[in-house]
Design an enzyme around this catalytic site. Structure first.
Site, PDB file in Angstrom:
ATOM      1  N   SER A   1       7.006   4.259  -0.080  1.00 29.17           N
ATOM      2  CA  SER A   1       8.227   3.447  -0.075  1.00 29.17           C
ATOM      3  C   SER A   1       8.687   3.101   1.334  1.00 29.17           C
ATOM      4  CB  SER A   1       9.360   4.160  -0.843  1.00 29.17           C
ATOM      5  OG  SER A   1       8.976   4.413  -2.180  1.00 29.17           O
ATOM      6  N   ARG A   2       7.745   3.079   2.260  1.00 34.39           N
ATOM      7  CA  ARG A   2       8.033   2.741   3.657  1.00 34.39           C
ATOM      8  C   ARG A   2       9.003   3.724   4.317  1.00 34.39           C
ATOM      9  NH1 ARG A   2       4.208   0.180   2.209  1.00 34.39           N
ATOM     10  NH2 ARG A   2       3.724  -1.967   2.762  1.00 34.39           N
ATOM     11  N   MET A   3       9.129   4.920   3.765  1.00 29.62           N
ATOM     12  CA  MET A   3       9.947   5.967   4.371  1.00 29.62           C
ATOM     13  C   MET A   3       9.079   6.780   5.330  1.00 29.62           C
ATOM     14  SD  MET A   3      13.126   5.845   3.474  1.00 29.62           S
ATOM     15  CE  MET A   3      13.764   7.526   3.584  1.00 29.62           C
ATOM     16  N   HIS A   4       8.573   6.096   6.343  1.00 30.40           N
ATOM     17  CA  HIS A   4       7.609   6.702   7.251  1.00 30.40           C
ATOM     18  C   HIS A   4       8.256   7.756   8.141  1.00 30.40           C
ATOM     19  CE1 HIS A   4       5.346   3.327   5.835  1.00 30.40           C
ATOM     20  NE2 HIS A   4       6.016   2.446   6.556  1.00 30.40           N
TER      21      HIS A   4
ATOM     22  N   THR B   1       0.842  -1.189   0.000  1.00 28.79           N
ATOM     23  CA  THR B   1       0.000   0.000   0.000  1.00 28.79           C
ATOM     24  C   THR B   1       0.875   1.235   0.000  1.00 28.79           C
ATOM     25  OG1 THR B   1      -1.736  -1.139   1.230  1.00 28.79           O
ATOM     26  CG2 THR B   1      -1.778   1.265   1.266  1.00 28.79           C
TER      27      THR B   1
END
Length: 217
Positions: free
Chosen positions: A195-198, A14
């Protein structure tokens, strides 16, 4: 044999978007920031935005988690209500340190709170119990929460007995039912990013003030 639908659910990715969480935009008081995000979750139609996953350690030092509802948040902390003789109530007497998670999945946000839980005053518990729907009051009095029971019918029989006992009168708060207040020692605000760079910003209580730091995703 594998289940294609289950495999898809486990492997799909997601995109959480590009809504940032930056140090210059976050409130210096984490409780104020929490209030902002709670209001955002409510405005966005998140189901039960005040639902929180409460994790405790019991007398055998085993972890346990369950969902409870936040009823009050103010400068003193977070309040919820339960049976003091329930599994979580007994655990909190032994180990008052807790972790709380507010999982607002649909808006790609999460808040983790760590702190210490203590029972609220009887006056606070009385006031909240009196505000509950009558059916919830009866249920609290009827149920020995977390204890085994032979059948649903036995529990419903107990409810009917109490309805007759208190017909036309107030339902008294059971002595074993009341509130806990969690005094926070840390907050982590998580904002999902592509890109999961939260973004993860953590407040910790140090020498009477809140210190802010960024965590890697």
């Amino acid at each position: 044999m594998t289940d294609p639908e289950l495999d898809h659910a486990l492997t799909r990715h997601t995109d959480y978007g590009q809504l940032p969480l930056t140090e210059d935009a976050i409130a210096p008081d984490p409780i104020e920031q929490f209030r902002r995000w709670l209001a955002d979750a409510d405005d966005a139609g998140v189901y039960e935005p005040n639902a929180m996953v409460l994790s405790t350690i019991d007398a055998d030092r085993l972890p346990s988690s369950r969902t409870v509802l936040l009823r009050t948040v103010d400068e003193h902390g977070f309040e919820f209500f339960t049976s003091y003789t329930s599994a979580k109530g007994r655990a909190l007497v032994v180990h008052p340190h807790v972790s709380i998670v507010f999982p607002w999945y649909t808006i790609h946000r999460q808040v983790i709170v760590r702190g210490t839980a203590v029972p609220t005053t009887p006056e606070i518990s009385d006031a909240y119990f009196a505000s509950r729907p009558r059916g919830s009051q009866i249920a609290a009095a009827a149920s020995d929460q977390s204890q085994p029971i032979a059948s649903r019918d036995l529990l419903e029989d107990r409810v009917r007995e109490l309805e007759e006992l208190y017909a036309g009168g107030e339902v008294p708060r059971p002595a074993t039912w009341g509130g806990f207040r969690v005094t926070p020692s840390s907050f982590e605000f998580w904002q999902g990013r592509s890109s999961r760079m939260h973004d993860r910003l953590r407040f910790t209580r140090q020498a009477g003030s809140w210190q802010l730091e960024r965590l890697q995703p």
